[in-house]
Design an enzyme around this catalytic site. Structure first.
Site, PDB file in Angstrom:
ATOM      1  N   LYS A  53       1.106  -0.703   0.145  1.00 45.78           N
ATOM      2  CA  LYS A  53      -0.063   0.014   0.137  1.00 45.78           C
ATOM      3  C   LYS A  53       0.699   1.104  -0.046  1.00 45.78           C
ATOM      4  O   LYS A  53       1.050   2.385  -0.817  1.00 45.78           O
ATOM      5  CB  LYS A  53      -1.278  -0.314   1.223  1.00 45.78           C
ATOM      6  CG  LYS A  53      -2.265  -0.869   0.975  1.00 45.78           C
ATOM      7  CD  LYS A  53      -2.534  -1.080   2.175  1.00 45.78           C
ATOM      8  CE  LYS A  53      -3.699  -2.584   2.056  1.00 45.78           C
ATOM      9  NZ  LYS A  53      -4.568  -2.838   3.411  1.00 45.78           N
ATOM     10  N   GLN A  97      -4.577  -2.002   9.711  1.00 46.14           N
ATOM     11  CA  GLN A  97      -4.507  -3.191   8.594  1.00 46.14           C
ATOM     12  C   GLN A  97      -5.601  -4.068   9.867  1.00 46.14           C
ATOM     13  O   GLN A  97      -5.420  -4.191  10.571  1.00 46.14           O
ATOM     14  CB  GLN A  97      -3.560  -3.236   7.893  1.00 46.14           C
ATOM     15  CG  GLN A  97      -3.037  -4.679   7.576  1.00 46.14           C
ATOM     16  CD  GLN A  97      -3.328  -4.656   5.866  1.00 46.14           C
ATOM     17  OE1 GLN A  97      -3.481  -3.880   5.499  1.00 46.14           O
ATOM     18  NE2 GLN A  97      -4.385  -5.538   5.389  1.00 46.14           N
ATOM     19  N   ASP A 120     -11.102   1.991   2.779  1.00 42.69           N
ATOM     20  CA  ASP A 120     -11.984   0.854   2.876  1.00 42.69           C
ATOM     21  C   ASP A 120     -13.116   0.907   2.736  1.00 42.69           C
ATOM     22  O   ASP A 120     -13.382  -0.536   1.999  1.00 42.69           O
ATOM     23  CB  ASP A 120     -11.329   0.030   3.839  1.00 42.69           C
ATOM     24  CG  ASP A 120     -10.523  -0.935   4.331  1.00 42.69           C
ATOM     25  OD1 ASP A 120      -9.915  -1.020   3.226  1.00 42.69           O
ATOM     26  OD2 ASP A 120     -10.017  -0.674   5.080  1.00 42.69           O
TER      27      ASP A 120
END
Ligand code: NAP
Length: 285
Positions: A53, A97, A120
């Protein structure tokens, strides 16, 4: 003859497009778009995801703020960090995460992230807006699938789509996106009777199951578009998808491979969401 939908190639194209957009943002706003990524603990797969990422941010020209916390981080410290990022105007998107270490109340921590920074797309607000077909940040993997369809000229309108899998991160938002795009959608899961028949009815078949080579040729309609979200290991430990690619491909009009299909699109769509979040925030300031 089938056409392979190449996720690596599409990712490269989209990242190049986004790099231009990010550069324009930097120039007009006097700051880079910012994405904060928090990793708590030592999970090796999570470390790889976070590294990828951050690398994608570098490619696109997004500033990454990365935080590595110990496995035993106190919940209060995690909450304070997330809150400081919520309050930081240079941070457009926040990603914690998953999975978080077990002692943390992940639901409570994720709730601290406001919808406009929820890149997200997993929050109740963004999922609710998706269900209501309102503008929102959409979960990256299913949104990546929609890009793969769109950029290959595949319009779900008027088509029958079957999604196998109903998880909150893939199956459910995937089904909502296809419905919003005017497909007639069937959602299947482990309790679905006559799964084969539901798959055979699909012009667009999306597999998001987590079982290697589960979708076999006898489950696929001639000429179908087959999208394989699965990231599994076969009997030899080799990466494969939920679709028995070798035997299914010749029945398809389009098919995604694993690896090199949906996988690379997920991080690309995280960059996409971060840019969308930055643009929406600056519109509202
Ligand atoms: P998940 O949360 O485990 O959900 C799996 C879904 O498949 C569930 O809805 C389950 O039904 C259904 N299912 C399981 N066995 C089935 C069966 N025999 N027949 C029909 N349906 C069945 O998994 P996920 O997080 O959605 O991920 C699915 C796959 O996508 C995994 O391989 C994962 O690694 C991969 N993935 C890839 C990406 C990417 O970037 N490419 C991103 C996320 C996930 P129930 O609800 O009834 O249990």
């Amino acid at each position: 003859m089938y056409t392979l939908i190449n996720g690596n190639e599409l990712s490269r194209t989209m990242r190049a497009e986004m790099a231009e957009e990010a550069a324009q943002f930097t120039e007009s706003r006097g700051r880079q778009i910012g994405l904060a990524v928090i990793l708590a603990g030592e999970d090796s797969a999570s470390k790889v995801y976070v590294r990828n990422k951050i690398r994608a941010c570098e490619q696109v020209g997004i500033r990454s703020f990365s935080y590595y916390l110990p496995e035993d981080v106190a919940e209060k410290d995690m909450e304070e960090l997330v809150q400081s990022l919520v309050d930081n105007d240079e941070v457009d998107g926040i990603l914690v995460q998953l999975p978080m270490p077990k002692h943390l109340d992940s639901e409570k921590i994720l709730k601290l992230i406001p919808a406009e920074k929820d890149v997200d797309g997993f929050s109740v607000s963004n999922m609710g807006k998706l269900a209501l077909k309102q503008d929102c940040l959409v979960a990256c993997t299913p949104n990546g699938v929609m890009q793969m369809l769109k950029r290959n000229g595949i319009d779900p309108k008027g088509k029958c789509a079957t999604v196998v899998g109903r998880s909150n991160i893939v199956g459910k938002p995937m089904a909502m996106l296809l419905l919003n795009a005017d497909a007639t959608v069937t959602v299947c899961h482990s309790k679905t009777p006559d799964l084969k028949e539901k798959c055979l009815g699909a012009d667009i078949l999306v597999a998001a199951i987590g079982k290697p080579k589960f979708i076999t040729a006898d489950m696929v309609k001639e000429g179908a578009v087959v999208i394989d979200v699965g990231m599994d290991r076969d009997e030899n430990g080799k990466l494969c998808g939920d679709v028995d690619f070798e035997n299914v491909k010749d029945k398809c009009s389009y098919i995604t491979p694993v690896p090199g299909g949906v996988g690379p699109m997920t991080i690309t769509m995280l960059m996409y969401n971060t840019i969308e979040a930055a643009k929406a925030r600056t519109r509202s300031i």
